[in-house]
Design a protein around this motif. Structure first.
Motif, short mmCIF file in Angstrom:
data_model
loop_
_atom_site.label_atom_id
_atom_site.label_comp_id
_atom_site.label_asym_id
_atom_site.label_seq_id
_atom_site.Cartn_x
_atom_site.Cartn_y
_atom_site.Cartn_z
N LYS A 88 65.29 20.93 53.17
CA LYS A 88 64.73 21.42 54.84
C LYS A 88 64.36 20.00 55.09
O LYS A 88 63.55 19.53 54.82
CB LYS A 88 64.02 22.41 54.47
CG LYS A 88 64.44 24.37 54.20
CD LYS A 88 63.64 25.19 54.28
CE LYS A 88 64.64 26.40 53.80
NZ LYS A 88 63.73 27.54 53.93
N SER A 90 61.85 18.38 58.46
CA SER A 90 61.13 18.81 59.86
C SER A 90 61.36 17.61 60.14
O SER A 90 60.30 16.25 59.65
CB SER A 90 60.26 20.14 59.12
OG SER A 90 59.00 20.07 60.49
N ASP A 129 69.61 20.69 56.15
CA ASP A 129 68.95 21.92 57.53
C ASP A 129 68.18 22.04 58.64
O ASP A 129 66.64 21.02 57.82
CB ASP A 129 68.95 23.59 57.14
CG ASP A 129 69.14 24.55 57.54
OD1 ASP A 129 69.07 24.02 58.68
OD2 ASP A 129 68.54 25.72 57.52
N GLU A 132 65.84 25.19 60.41
CA GLU A 132 66.42 26.88 60.31
C GLU A 132 68.19 26.79 60.78
O GLU A 132 68.50 27.88 60.74
CB GLU A 132 65.62 28.49 60.84
CG GLU A 132 65.47 28.36 59.51
CD GLU A 132 65.03 28.80 58.30
OE1 GLU A 132 66.11 29.56 58.74
OE2 GLU A 132 64.19 27.46 57.49
#
Length: 201
Positions: A88, A90, A129, A132
């Protein structure tokens, strides 16, 4: 990857397990070299090997170097289940990493996968990803696929979905595997590859 030495391959792997603090069965062997001394006798065995943790570390380091070259600082949260490395991402520039229709994220995923495959000489599954994005896209694709599958089961007319990446096609195949009277087949090449939903008796 790291090299470990022992009088035998078994001893070298045991040394690796002890240092890496993992069971021997969780160690992957890349190469084995027998070092010979006088009269051709084997002096020791050198084993080059790696673990899942090393693969994940490589993926994170590679991703960070690529993304930071774009002038973007990134936070990463990895996980590993069923042979799939999920990361993930960010940043303060999530939209840049995602790109139009997810193209930048898909390209980043592909070059990372290719780099890992080349380094460890095996097929490594990676899924990136951002905020999301992939999770939401999968949900939408599954909803569309199920709706089309219901139509196909009633009309018996084949449905063709829009072109998708390999991971997206896999999600659709898995989502419809239990549907009665339909089957899914991927057709086309390259960017045009897509899923068809066909009726079966």
């Amino acid at each position: 990857m790291k090299k470990f030495i022992g009088k035998t391959q078994e001893e070298a792997l045991n040394n690796a397990a002890a240092e890496l603090n993992v069971p021997v069965e969780n160690i992957y062997v890349d190469s084995v070299v027998e070092n010979k001394g006088l009269f051709g006798r084997i002096k020791n065995v050198e084993v080059t090997c790696y673990t899942d943790a090393m693969v994940i570390e490589f993926v994170l380091d590679y991703l960070r170097s690529v993304i930071e070259k774009m002038g973007i600082k990134v936070d990463m949260v990895p996980s590993f289940t069923d042979g799939l490395i999920r990361v993930k991402l960010s940043t303060d520039h999530n939209s840049i990493l995602i790109g139009k229709d997810g193209e930048t994220l898909q390209a980043l995923n592909e070059i990372c996968r290719c780099a890992a495959n080349a380094t460890f000489k095996k097929r490594i599954r990676i899924l990136l990803d951002v905020n999301e994005y992939k999770h939401d896209k999968y949900s939408k694709l599954v909803s569309i696929a199920k709706r089309e599958a219901i139509k196909v089961s009633k009309t018996k007319i084949t449905a063709e979905l829009s072109p998708m990446s390999a991971d997206e096609r896999r999600v659709v195949h898995n989502a419809l595997i239990s549907f009665k009277h339909v089957k899914t087949i991927s057709v086309g090449e390259g960017k045009d590859r897509h899923v068809t939903i066909q009726y079966v008796d």
